[in-house]
Enzyme design. Sequence first.
Site, PDB file in Angstrom:
ATOM      1  N   SER A 146       0.809  -1.220   0.000  1.00  0.00           N
ATOM      2  CA  SER A 146       0.000   0.000   0.000  1.00  0.00           C
ATOM      3  C   SER A 146       0.840   1.268   0.000  1.00  0.00           C
ATOM      4  CB  SER A 146      -0.942   0.005   1.205  1.00  0.00           C
ATOM      5  OG  SER A 146      -1.801  -1.109   1.177  1.00  0.00           O
TER       6      SER A 146
ATOM      7  N   HIS B  43       0.816   4.531   4.449  1.00  0.00           N
ATOM      8  CA  HIS B  43       0.210   5.185   3.290  1.00  0.00           C
ATOM      9  C   HIS B  43       0.751   6.598   3.113  1.00  0.00           C
ATOM     10  CE1 HIS B  43      -3.540   2.360   3.513  1.00  0.00           C
ATOM     11  NE2 HIS B  43      -2.397   1.708   3.321  1.00  0.00           N
TER      12      HIS B  43
END
Length: 282
Positions: free
Chosen positions: A186, A232
């Site tokens: 991610s 992230h």
Amino acid sequence: MEQAVCCYRHPDRETGIRCTRCERPICPECMVSASVGFQCPECLGEARRTTPAPRTVVGGTVAADPHLVTKILIGLNLAVFVLVQALGDRLAGDLSLYAYCDPVVRQYCIGVSEGPDQWYRLISSVFAHQEYWHIGFNMLTLWWIGAPLEATLGRARYLALYLISGLGGSALVLLLAPYPGALGASGAIFGLFGATAVFMRRSRMDMRPILILLGLNLFFSFTWSNVSWQGHLGGLAAGTVIAIGMAYAPRERRDLVQWGTCAAVLAATLVASWIAVAQITA
């Protein structure tokens, strides 16, 4: 009687065709179609050697398969996922960051904080997934966002962007997460999101679709449980900075600025990781 003209490469074959560049006679086997007439193999080879290779908008080499690196990355992620499913949590633990040290039972301190020989976890954690929904969502997004970005950047620049974005995610997890056991691509994919936004801005395209998609993903990062918003944001920051360096580098110093930006972001992620590990083990 007029003397027969024979191919310069096959003296036993008569011909009435000549190379449009060197005007030597060539037979049908030696003829290579050109924009005007035919060329001989030697002239064609010389033209290919002297003609600059086509480049992407940022100076990367245009490849025959512009999505090859994305396919390989997806294949690696899927292969690691299959191994994790087959071997269980132990392999997932060996690949993840797991740099948290228990203040009471210090012998259970494992992971990046154990020493330089464990720093492989900074990148191995980027390729590890445990849940089916996680690997599925990440790989679909990687193909959707990564494939066109690879065609824009070229293979080398795209791979550098992906890997350093992943390291950026790992670094911020180590700095901010109390239990950094994060796994998954991610962070690297958020780096691709940031880079896509930069290049859309550079091309004066409508940025609303990518901004809406990025906003939704950030919203889920902060509201869903067991989702590492630190990874992230770290990947997003690293990918955005690298993309700015690649997109706005002056043509006369393009390679220096682009690869210098990659080196600077890489150095920042490693320094941040070192600081985080020092804080954890202090």
